[in-house]
Write a protein that holds these residues in place. Structure first.
Motif, PDB file in Angstrom:
ATOM      1  N   SER A 167     -74.361 -21.456 -10.795  1.00 41.49           N
ATOM      2  CA  SER A 167     -73.312 -20.960  -9.908  1.00 41.49           C
ATOM      3  C   SER A 167     -73.806 -20.701  -8.493  1.00 41.49           C
ATOM      4  O   SER A 167     -73.101 -20.972  -7.523  1.00 41.49           O
ATOM      5  N   LEU A 168     -75.005 -20.162  -8.360  1.00 44.26           N
ATOM      6  CA  LEU A 168     -75.543 -19.867  -7.025  1.00 44.26           C
ATOM      7  C   LEU A 168     -75.779 -21.141  -6.221  1.00 44.26           C
ATOM      8  O   LEU A 168     -75.446 -21.213  -5.029  1.00 44.26           O
ATOM      9  N   ALA A 169     -76.325 -22.163  -6.847  1.00 46.73           N
ATOM     10  CA  ALA A 169     -76.573 -23.429  -6.146  1.00 46.73           C
ATOM     11  C   ALA A 169     -75.256 -24.090  -5.745  1.00 46.73           C
ATOM     12  O   ALA A 169     -75.138 -24.626  -4.639  1.00 46.73           O
ATOM     13  N   PHE A 170     -74.258 -24.038  -6.625  1.00 49.87           N
ATOM     14  CA  PHE A 170     -72.958 -24.626  -6.298  1.00 49.87           C
ATOM     15  C   PHE A 170     -72.308 -23.865  -5.150  1.00 49.87           C
ATOM     16  O   PHE A 170     -71.751 -24.456  -4.229  1.00 49.87           O
ATOM     17  N   HIS A 171     -72.393 -22.552  -5.183  1.00 49.83           N
ATOM     18  CA  HIS A 171     -71.842 -21.726  -4.111  1.00 49.83           C
ATOM     19  C   HIS A 171     -72.524 -22.052  -2.781  1.00 49.83           C
ATOM     20  O   HIS A 171     -71.853 -22.180  -1.750  1.00 49.83           O
ATOM     21  N   TYR A 220     -71.808 -32.781  -5.286  1.00 50.55           N
ATOM     22  CA  TYR A 220     -72.708 -31.885  -6.002  1.00 50.55           C
ATOM     23  C   TYR A 220     -72.953 -32.515  -7.372  1.00 50.55           C
ATOM     24  O   TYR A 220     -72.009 -33.018  -7.994  1.00 50.55           O
ATOM     25  N   PRO A 221     -74.190 -32.511  -7.854  1.00 48.38           N
ATOM     26  CA  PRO A 221     -74.483 -33.143  -9.152  1.00 48.38           C
ATOM     27  C   PRO A 221     -73.580 -32.617 -10.279  1.00 48.38           C
ATOM     28  O   PRO A 221     -73.480 -31.414 -10.495  1.00 48.38           O
ATOM     29  N   GLY A 222     -72.891 -33.526 -10.947  1.00 43.30           N
ATOM     30  CA  GLY A 222     -72.023 -33.170 -12.059  1.00 43.30           C
ATOM     31  C   GLY A 222     -70.618 -32.761 -11.653  1.00 43.30           C
ATOM     32  O   GLY A 222     -69.770 -32.529 -12.507  1.00 43.30           O
ATOM     33  N   PHE A 223     -70.350 -32.661 -10.357  1.00 45.15           N
ATOM     34  CA  PHE A 223     -69.021 -32.289  -9.863  1.00 45.15           C
ATOM     35  C   PHE A 223     -68.327 -33.553  -9.376  1.00 45.15           C
ATOM     36  O   PHE A 223     -68.872 -34.266  -8.539  1.00 45.15           O
ATOM     37  N   PRO A 224     -67.147 -33.879  -9.891  1.00 37.79           N
ATOM     38  CA  PRO A 224     -66.536 -35.182  -9.636  1.00 37.79           C
ATOM     39  C   PRO A 224     -65.815 -35.352  -8.296  1.00 37.79           C
ATOM     40  O   PRO A 224     -65.178 -36.365  -8.072  1.00 37.79           O
ATOM     41  N   ASP A 247     -65.581 -16.583  -9.089  1.00 35.83           N
ATOM     42  CA  ASP A 247     -65.685 -15.506 -10.056  1.00 35.83           C
ATOM     43  C   ASP A 247     -67.132 -15.516 -10.532  1.00 35.83           C
ATOM     44  O   ASP A 247     -67.939 -16.309 -10.062  1.00 35.83           O
ATOM     45  N   LEU A 248     -67.465 -14.694 -11.478  1.00 42.78           N
ATOM     46  CA  LEU A 248     -68.852 -14.587 -11.927  1.00 42.78           C
ATOM     47  C   LEU A 248     -69.422 -15.900 -12.444  1.00 42.78           C
ATOM     48  O   LEU A 248     -70.521 -16.288 -12.091  1.00 42.78           O
ATOM     49  N   HIS A 249     -68.656 -16.634 -13.269  1.00 42.71           N
ATOM     50  CA  HIS A 249     -69.183 -17.844 -13.887  1.00 42.71           C
ATOM     51  C   HIS A 249     -68.415 -19.115 -13.568  1.00 42.71           C
ATOM     52  O   HIS A 249     -68.791 -20.187 -14.019  1.00 42.71           O
ATOM     53  N   TYR A 250     -67.318 -19.004 -12.847  1.00 40.12           N
ATOM     54  CA  TYR A 250     -66.540 -20.212 -12.566  1.00 40.12           C
ATOM     55  C   TYR A 250     -65.906 -20.142 -11.178  1.00 40.12           C
ATOM     56  O   TYR A 250     -65.877 -19.094 -10.543  1.00 40.12           O
ATOM     57  N   PHE A 251     -65.390 -21.274 -10.740  1.00 43.51           N
ATOM     58  CA  PHE A 251     -64.766 -21.395  -9.427  1.00 43.51           C
ATOM     59  C   PHE A 251     -63.363 -21.965  -9.605  1.00 43.51           C
ATOM     60  O   PHE A 251     -63.154 -22.872 -10.411  1.00 43.51           O
ATOM     61  N   ILE A 252     -62.421 -21.433  -8.867  1.00 41.07           N
ATOM     62  CA  ILE A 252     -61.087 -22.006  -8.774  1.00 41.07           C
ATOM     63  C   ILE A 252     -61.061 -22.705  -7.425  1.00 41.07           C
ATOM     64  O   ILE A 252     -61.309 -22.083  -6.384  1.00 41.07           O
ATOM     65  N   ILE A 280     -58.172 -26.839  -9.417  1.00 43.20           N
ATOM     66  CA  ILE A 280     -59.037 -27.096 -10.569  1.00 43.20           C
ATOM     67  C   ILE A 280     -59.922 -25.888 -10.842  1.00 43.20           C
ATOM     68  O   ILE A 280     -60.118 -25.045  -9.972  1.00 43.20           O
ATOM     69  N   HIS A 281     -60.433 -25.821 -12.067  1.00 44.45           N
ATOM     70  CA  HIS A 281     -61.431 -24.824 -12.442  1.00 44.45           C
ATOM     71  C   HIS A 281     -62.735 -25.565 -12.689  1.00 44.45           C
ATOM     72  O   HIS A 281     -62.744 -26.629 -13.308  1.00 44.45           O
ATOM     73  N   TYR A 282     -63.829 -24.982 -12.215  1.00 43.86           N
ATOM     74  CA  TYR A 282     -65.132 -25.631 -12.401  1.00 43.86           C
ATOM     75  C   TYR A 282     -66.152 -24.583 -12.842  1.00 43.86           C
ATOM     76  O   TYR A 282     -66.244 -23.500 -12.263  1.00 43.86           O
TER      77      TYR A 282
END
Length: 71
Positions: A53-57, A16-20, A32-37, A46-48
């Motif tokens: 958030s919707l596109a990452f989900h 995913y763009p920007g996710f290592p 969660d609302l703004h982040y992912f564990i 990790i926390h991201y």
């Protein structure tokens, strides 16, 4: 002589763009609302905080990463 076809492992190397991390490195996630564990297959957690958030989900769902919220 018979040869086995290699499985298309494109999803395991998808990022995913920007996710290592690659999708194949992820085990499960909790949203969660703004982040992912995210639990990695190597045992790290990790926390991201994605910009979208919707596109990452959607990317996590597309790559069949286990959602702990559904268990």
């Amino acid at each position: 002589m018979w040869f086995r076809r290699r499985k298309n492992n494109k999803a395991a190397h998808s990022t995913y763009p920007g996710f290592p991390y690659h999708a194949g490195e992820l085990s499960a996630y909790l949203a969660d609302l703004h982040y992912f564990i995210i639990a990695l297959k190597d045992g790290q957690v990790i926390h991201y905080y994605p910009e979208d958030s919707l596109a990452f989900h959607d990317w996590l769902i597309e790559h069949k990463i286990r959602d702990v919220n559904n268990y």
